[in-house]
Scaffold this active site. Structure first.
Site, PDB file in Angstrom:
ATOM      1  CB  THR A 163      16.193  16.191   4.932  1.00 47.33           C
ATOM      2  OG1 THR A 163      16.850  14.962   5.230  1.00 47.33           O
ATOM      3  CG2 THR A 163      17.152  17.349   5.148  1.00 47.33           C
ATOM      4  NE  ARG A 191      25.035   9.179   4.428  1.00 49.26           N
ATOM      5  CZ  ARG A 191      24.111  10.108   4.219  1.00 49.26           C
ATOM      6  NH1 ARG A 191      23.528  10.706   5.244  1.00 49.26           N
ATOM      7  NH2 ARG A 191      23.773  10.451   3.011  1.00 49.26           N
ATOM      8  N   GLY A 193      26.253  12.844   5.912  1.00 47.29           N
ATOM      9  CA  GLY A 193      25.796  13.273   4.592  1.00 47.29           C
ATOM     10  C   GLY A 193      26.165  14.713   4.303  1.00 47.29           C
ATOM     11  CG  ASP A 194      23.372  16.681   1.889  1.00 47.13           C
ATOM     12  OD1 ASP A 194      23.027  15.537   2.233  1.00 47.13           O
ATOM     13  OD2 ASP A 194      22.573  17.618   1.723  1.00 47.13           O
ATOM     14  N   GLY A 215      18.228  15.629  -0.268  1.00 42.79           N
ATOM     15  CA  GLY A 215      18.316  14.594  -1.300  1.00 42.79           C
ATOM     16  C   GLY A 215      19.394  13.590  -0.949  1.00 42.79           C
ATOM     17  N   GLY A 217      22.540  12.433  -0.104  1.00 39.18           N
ATOM     18  CA  GLY A 217      23.666  13.195   0.436  1.00 39.18           C
ATOM     19  C   GLY A 217      24.995  12.988  -0.254  1.00 39.18           C
TER      20      GLY A 217
HETATM   21  N1  ASP Z   1      20.501  14.828   2.409  1.00 40.01           N
HETATM   22  C1  ASP Z   1      20.198  13.954   3.514  1.00 40.01           C
HETATM   23  C2  ASP Z   1      21.341  12.985   3.701  1.00 40.01           C
HETATM   24  O1  ASP Z   1      21.787  12.409   2.725  1.00 40.01           O
HETATM   25  C3  ASP Z   1      18.933  13.178   3.321  1.00 40.01           C
HETATM   26  C4  ASP Z   1      17.747  13.920   2.786  1.00 40.01           C
HETATM   27  O2  ASP Z   1      17.850  15.073   2.391  1.00 40.01           O
HETATM   28  O3  ASP Z   1      16.650  13.336   2.768  1.00 40.01           O
HETATM   29  O4  ASP Z   1      21.742  12.759   4.810  1.00 40.01           O
END
Ligand code: ASP
Length: 294
Positions: A163, A191, A193-194, A215, A217
């Site tokens: 990411t 889905r 994420g964060d 990370g 999410g």
């Molecule tokens: N944070 C991202 C998510 O969960 C993934 C990542 O940071 O690698 O979508």
């Protein structure tokens, strides 16, 4: 003072791309730096830096995004202006080459967050090109997806991150943050994420600081990681302690892992993570040369 920091994701870096990754974060950093040194805004700098990584195949953003359970690059991105807390974000969007720029258009609109087909409709209205899924998918992402096709609907393991994100401080003293991702390999369609959620995947407030996170999410959302890191600064912690305490909180409360880049209004910047690695690059105008993760 002007400062830029970019990251290319927390996770377990595949050694084969360490060099590419390093060159990638350098290129992204340079794009943002160019804007800052010409008097541009932190907001423009973080967008430019993230756009570079959205074009590089080994980062999980834009072209090169991981595929969801249905084999589609379904992306999330967010951007924030520390001058006024303006936020723009898009969630679960496909067929977009630069999700961070779509997020920027949302920031400039009356909305904060647009999702799915509604966000894509907004994109077409604003002149974005419809990019076929195959043009966003790399051979490597397709192979990974094919190897794991059985796990559709369930994010299976998190062997690497990739990411991308950026934070910047411009000459006028303004901060900005941006994050862009394809999410987790094999994630369930829909889905989110964060990364497109302010306070989770990013945050910027001129008074206190700017942050971009990466990370797992679900655990970043539950622990409001970005906001928590900035709250540490508000409580008077040094940036490294603010970042580390936020990561410890995430780990202890949720069992997750993550990384972040955190910048204060006076340009102090840290890159911290509790995964096995995170690629990043940082440059300040009082340094002779940038700092890199590897
Ligand atoms: N944070 C991202 C998510 O969960 C993934 C990542 O940071 O690698 O979508």
């Amino acid at each position: 003072m002007i400062v830029i920091a970019v990251h290319g994701g927390a996770g377990n870096a595949r050694p084969v791309t360490l060099k590419e990754r390093r060159e990638g974060v350098q290129k992204a950093m340079e794009a943002g730096w160019e804007i800052l040194t010409h008097g541009g805004t932190a907001l423009d700098a973080v967008e430019a830096a993230v756009r570079v990584m959205e074009t590089l195949p080994f980062f999980n953003a834009g072209m090169g995004s991981v595929l969801n359970g249905d084999g589609i690059a379904e992306m999330d991105a967010g951007i924030m202006d520390g001058r006024n807390l303006n936020v723009g974000a898009v969630a679960a969007v496909s067929h977009i080459r630069h999700p961070v720029t779509l997020a920027r258009r949302v920031l400039e609109s009356e909305f904060v967050l647009l999702a799915g087909s509604g966000a894509e409709g907004f994109a077409w209205e604003h002149g974005f090109h419809h990019v076929p899924n195959r043009d966003l998918v790399t051979k490597q992402r397709l192979e990974t997806w094919l190897e794991n096709a059985g796990f559709s609907g369930k994010p299976a393991g998190y062997p690497w991150g990739d990411t991308v994100g950026a934070v910047a401080l411009d000459a006028s003293g303004s901060l900005a943050a941006a994050t862009s991702t394809g999410g987790l390999t094999g994630k369930r369609a829909g889905r989110v994420g964060d990364s497109p959620l302010p306070g989770c995947g990013f945050w910027a407030d001129n008074e206190w600081g700017a942050v971009s996170t990466t990370g797992l999410g679900e655990t970043i959302v539950r622990s409001l990681l970005a906001r928590r890191a900035v709250e540490g600064l508000e409580r008077g912690l040094a940036p490294k302690d603010a970042a580390d305490q936020a990561l410890v909180y995430l780990k202890e409360k949720t069992g997750g892992w993550a990384g972040l880049i955190l910048m204060t209004p006076n340009g102090e910047t840290v890159a911290r993570f509790n995964s096995s690695s995170m690629s990043y690059a940082i440059m300040r105008d009082d340094w002779k040369a940038p700092k890199f993760s590897e």
